[in-house]
Scaffold this motif. Structure first.
Motif, PDB file in Angstrom:
ATOM      1  N   GLU A   1       2.419   1.776  -3.273  1.00  0.00           N
ATOM      2  CA  GLU A   1       1.454   2.276  -4.260  1.00  0.00           C
ATOM      3  C   GLU A   1       1.124   3.754  -4.037  1.00  0.00           C
ATOM      4  N   LEU A   2       1.236   4.191  -2.793  1.00  0.00           N
ATOM      5  CA  LEU A   2       0.970   5.614  -2.500  1.00  0.00           C
ATOM      6  C   LEU A   2       2.164   6.491  -2.894  1.00  0.00           C
TER       7      LEU A   2
ATOM      8  N   GLU B   1      -6.500   8.673   0.468  1.00  0.00           N
ATOM      9  CA  GLU B   1      -6.448   8.186  -0.925  1.00  0.00           C
ATOM     10  C   GLU B   1      -7.019   6.792  -1.104  1.00  0.00           C
ATOM     11  N   ARG B   2      -7.001   5.972  -0.040  1.00  0.00           N
ATOM     12  CA  ARG B   2      -7.462   4.601  -0.212  1.00  0.00           C
ATOM     13  C   ARG B   2      -8.545   4.194   0.791  1.00  0.00           C
TER      14      ARG B   2
ATOM     15  N   LEU C   1       0.838  -1.207   0.000  1.00  0.00           N
ATOM     16  CA  LEU C   1       0.000   0.000   0.000  1.00  0.00           C
ATOM     17  C   LEU C   1       0.873   1.257   0.000  1.00  0.00           C
TER      18      LEU C   1
END
Ligand code: EPU
Length: 304
Positions: free
Chosen positions: A239-240, A285-286, A236
């Motif tokens: 990916e950020l 964001e997620r 995660l």
């Protein structure tokens, strides 16, 4: 908390220090001092420490090898207990079981398991902790975790009395053993299966290679966040786009996104700010609420 009071209650082998810097006692190498640092020599000393704390209303906590710990810059008010003396670090092998004190290093457990052809404990090889810390955290690696291999534990209650209990009766979950938040692990019987030592050695070597390839060598506290159910925290954070993000000398590792490394003289507040930044980004964001795995103690910075 004067010295004479402590000395009068403990054996001559016990160590008592005041305003003891904790940064050097943690793998992340940040944080302020403990009001009192005590190394009891044995169980009798340890129960005397707990009685003194109870009488005077001093808070206490036990510090293992400091590998999963973030101490705030203001340090710890109260008493920090270390089970680092030889009285807590005895072990005995009765293959396929190992009887270990809380102060025994997991590295030692792994070496003994390998030497004696005990399979099932290979995952402990690279965890930079002690048996006591691994019990308290239900530490894990390589898809396995501590309480899978524990048959029995020995612990002290806050009144200083000792208990033994089969591990099967003790509630545990991912990275947690609630009993050992209020009680002190003194040791455990770890249980594996007999196998040829070469096969055990080979699995350990594979684990060790995997870890060296995927985890950073700089000072860190291991994984900072628990893995959320949706996605591993490291993936995660990658990916950020946060690998390499830094505040002062605290940096999200470029090797593994779930490690914050101390690239020099980082302070605890820099690490805490970076944790807050990662959490905020994961949430905005997620929609994922990251939870810290590392234990955060002491004073001097705001709670994360
Ligand atoms: N990944 C990425 N990018 C990264 C890091 C990881 O894409 O920067 C991916 C990996 O490719 C893999 C997945 O995320 O597909 C999981 O990564 P990894 O295999 O490294 O395991 P992990 O879930 O991040 C867990 C434990 C570690 C333990 C390793 C090895 C937790 C929070 N962490 O990490 O434990 O060493 O498995 O078995 O459960 C610790 O507790 O302090 C710790 C380091």
């Amino acid at each position: 908390m004067d010295e004479a009071l402590w000395k009068g209650h403990l054996s001559s082998a016990a160590v008592v220090r005041f305003q003891e810097p904790l940064a050097r006692r943690t793998t992340l190498r940040v944080g302020g001092p403990a009001d009192v640092w005590v190394e009891p020599a044995d169980g009798t000393d340890l129960s005397a420490v707990l009685r003194l704390c109870a009488e005077h209303g001093w808070p206490w906590l036990v510090l293992g090898r400091g590998s999963n710990l973030l101490v705030r810059d203001g340090g710890v008010r109260g008493v920090v207990i270390s089970l680092g003396q030889p009285g807590f670090a005895q072990w005995r092998v009765e293959a396929p079981e190992l009887h270990c004190g809380a102060g025994v290093r997991l590295k030692t457990v792994a070496v003994e398991a390998r030497r004696n052809g005990v399979a099932g404990l290979e995952f402990l090889e690279g965890i930079p902790g002690s048996v006591g810390g691994a019990l308290r955290m239900n530490a894990g690696a390589m898809g396995a975790w501590m309480f899978q291999v524990v048959r029995q534990i020995r612990y002290m209650d806050p009144a200083g009395d000792i208990h033994e209990q089969p591990a099967a009766e003790i509630a545990t979950s991912y990275r947690q053993c609630p009993l050992l938040r209020s009680h002190i692990a003194l040791g455990a019987v770890l249980s594996g299966q007999l196998e040829n030592p070469e096969a055990v050695a080979e699995r350990m070597l594979n684990y060790s290679r995997k870890r060296w390839e995927s985890q950073p060598p700089q000072p860190s506290a291991g994984c900072i966040f628990k893995n959320p159910s949706a996605i591993p925290a490291g993936r995660l954070i990658q990916e950020l786009g946060l690998k390499g993000a830094a505040i002062g000398a605290a940096m999200v590792s470029g090797v593994h996104g779930n490690f914050i490394v101390n690239t020099g003289q980082a302070s605890a507040s820099e690490v805490l700010e970076l944790i807050a930044l990662v959490k905020a980004r994961a949430l905005s964001e997620r929609g994922i609420q990251l939870e810290t795995e590392v234990e955060i103690i002491g004073e001097g910075a705001s709670c994360v």
